[in-house]
Design a protein around this motif. Structure first.
Motif, PDB file in Angstrom:
ATOM      1  N   VAL A 121       0.958  -1.169  -0.070  1.00  0.00           N
ATOM      2  CA  VAL A 121      -0.032  -0.025  -0.039  1.00  0.00           C
ATOM      3  C   VAL A 121       0.879   1.440   0.043  1.00  0.00           C
ATOM      4  O   VAL A 121       1.862   1.304   0.902  1.00  0.00           O
TER       5      VAL A 121
ATOM      6  N   GLN B 145      -6.083   6.617  -0.027  1.00  0.00           N
ATOM      7  CA  GLN B 145      -7.021   5.427  -0.097  1.00  0.00           C
ATOM      8  C   GLN B 145      -8.586   6.029   0.131  1.00  0.00           C
ATOM      9  O   GLN B 145      -8.569   7.161   0.871  1.00  0.00           O
TER      10      GLN B 145
ATOM     11  N   ASN C 285      -7.547  -2.662  -1.813  1.00  0.00           N
ATOM     12  CA  ASN C 285      -6.832  -1.892  -0.629  1.00  0.00           C
ATOM     13  C   ASN C 285      -7.442  -0.473  -0.616  1.00  0.00           C
ATOM     14  O   ASN C 285      -6.949   0.243   0.200  1.00  0.00           O
TER      15      ASN C 285
ATOM     16  N   GLU D 243      -7.160   1.981  -2.888  1.00  0.00           N
ATOM     17  CA  GLU D 243      -6.208   2.792  -3.160  1.00  0.00           C
ATOM     18  C   GLU D 243      -6.627   3.399  -4.372  1.00  0.00           C
ATOM     19  O   GLU D 243      -7.227   2.718  -5.216  1.00  0.00           O
TER      20      GLU D 243
END
Length: 439
Positions: free
Chosen positions: A80, A318, A348, A350
């Motif tokens: 991430v 995010q 995630n 993102e």
């Protein structure tokens, strides 16, 4: 310590080497066939196991592996906050210079990691995927010093891989080839942000769209990226000296303005893959003499490094719910820059958006809830894009239960009606957002 240079083994005192790792360049400037390429990549992976990961994303028609070497601090999986970059070469098998440039690039990154501050920072902050050959079958039947013919251009089944991808602007009925499918699956697996593919036969950096005269929403970024590559390659920037192609102002061109391409990989990446990609034509002759390869590497070395750095321009972050849980498939739009297929967050939560400095209005949508935020983006420093997380202040439900749109990556098909469906969906979603803002 024993050091082997040019076939001679000699004792070298450690004090002379200092604290930095010492490694002599071993990759020669010559063409490497499929077996040699595989050996070289495996050797790199063996010598630098902590910052490389070697894998095959699939096989060619004749069963040759489509090798990708990943270079990064965390090469084995996505982390991430660290964006994914890729270079692809040799999708036309007889356009061979890019294949060798990428091998030289890999070695350059590995040799200079931890001894060159810029390269160390780039490798630390970026996960770099490099595919030297997308069409190994074509390369194996190509001829050295063949500048103009199409021998080896196509895959073993006789298809041009750069005409074989789904096209949102025009129906593409050609059967999807194994090499094409492997790359499409690869794009679906990784959250690529920036990419380039290498070709030969001209000297120019070409940017989307390839199959439409419509101006793409990220036209400013696309032109900036193409010109950045060209400016760092003096021969390309001056228009090149290819006698059989037109001159290009500042060494760049819009793809369709040069000539239209149906089913190109560049448009597929940008529209379906959420990944900005440009096409790099790096040699007038498609398969020049090996004696010219060092010159081509010298011409492109700064460009390939500086282009990779641009993955850290703009903004990243995010989309999170009220509990800080990432929200997958949240739509992240920018006013006035809506893409054909809306940009969606990965598993995630993102997003990575390449933007030039300026103030932008973001509209983030999850199910029927929307956040609108004005954000000013400045020039990125130290290879790190601006980070901004969007927080939804109330429960949004199951974050994975967003509606999949017809033009999403996983449902991309060879249908000319796809663009119409996408545009209608985008229009209806815009009306919904405006209505919600009146409540």
């Amino acid at each position: 310590m024993m050091l082997r240079i040019m076939g001679v083994t000699a004792a070298v005192p450690l004090v002379w080497l200092g604290v930095l790792p010492f490694y002599v360049q071993s990759l020669n400037f010559s063409y490497h066939n499929s077996g040699q390429l595989e050996t070289i990549l495996k050797d790199f992976n063996s010598k630098y196991p902590t910052i490389t990961h070697l894998h095959s994303i699939g096989k060619s028609v004749e069963g040759r592996d489509l090798w990708v070497l990943i270079v990064g601090k965390y090469p084995n999986k996505h982390t991430v906050g660290i964006p994914e970059f890729k270079y692809v070469a040799n999708m036309h098998g007889n356009e061979a210079v890019g294949r060798e440039i990428l091998l030289q690039l890999i070695e350059y990154l590995l040799i200079n990691y931890q001894s060159d501050a810029n390269i160390t920072q780039l490798v630390t902050n970026t996960r770099i995927h490099i595919m030297p050959s997308m069409n190994p079958d074509g390369f194996e039947i190509s001829f050295l010093s063949d500048c103009y013919s199409s021998n080896g251009r196509f895959n073993k089944n006789g298809f041009d891989l750069n005409r074989n991808f789904p096209d949102v602007f025009e129906e593409n009925t050609d059967p999807t080839q194994p090499e094409t499918q492997a790359v499409m699956d690869w794009i679906q697996t990784e959250s690529f942000v920036l990419s380039a593919n290498f070709h030969g036969g001209a000297m120019v950096a070409s940017y989307p769209y390839d199959n439409s005269y419509t101006t793409p929403p990220d036209n400013d970024v696309l032109k900036y990226l193409a010109e950045l590559y060209s400016k760092n390659n003096n021969k390309m920037y001056s228009g090149g000296d290819c006698s059989d192609t037109i001159g290009f102002s500042n060494g760049i061109t819009n793809g369709a303005a040069w000539y239209k391409v149906r089913g190109g990989m560049q448009d597929y990446n940008y529209i379906y893959g959420q990944c900005i990609e440009i096409t790099l034509e790096v040699s007038c002759c498609k398969y020049p003499e090996a004696s010219t390869l060092q010159g081509f590497w010298n011409d492109n070395k700064v460009s390939v490094i500086e282009y990779m750095k641009q993955i850290h321009m703009g903004i990243k972050g995010q989309v999170l719910d009220m509990h800080g849980i990432p929200i997958q498939n949240a739509i992240v739009d920018i006013q006035g820059r809506q893409r054909i297929c809306p940009y969606r967050t990965n598993k995630n939560g993102e997003y990575y958006l390449l933007l030039l400095p300026g103030t932008y209005t973001f509209n983030v949508t999850v199910l029927n809830k929307s956040l609108v935020q004005n954000i000013t983006i400045q020039k990125s420093l130290n290879l790190s894009a601006m980070t901004y997380n969007f927080h939804f202040g109330e429960k949004t439900g199951n974050p994975t239960q967003t509606t999949s749109e017809p033009c999403s990556l996983h449902e991309a098909g060879n249908s000319s009606s796809t663009i119409q469906v996408c545009l209608v969906t985008l229009f209806l979603r815009t009306l919904l957002v405006l209505w919600l803002h009146t409540l």
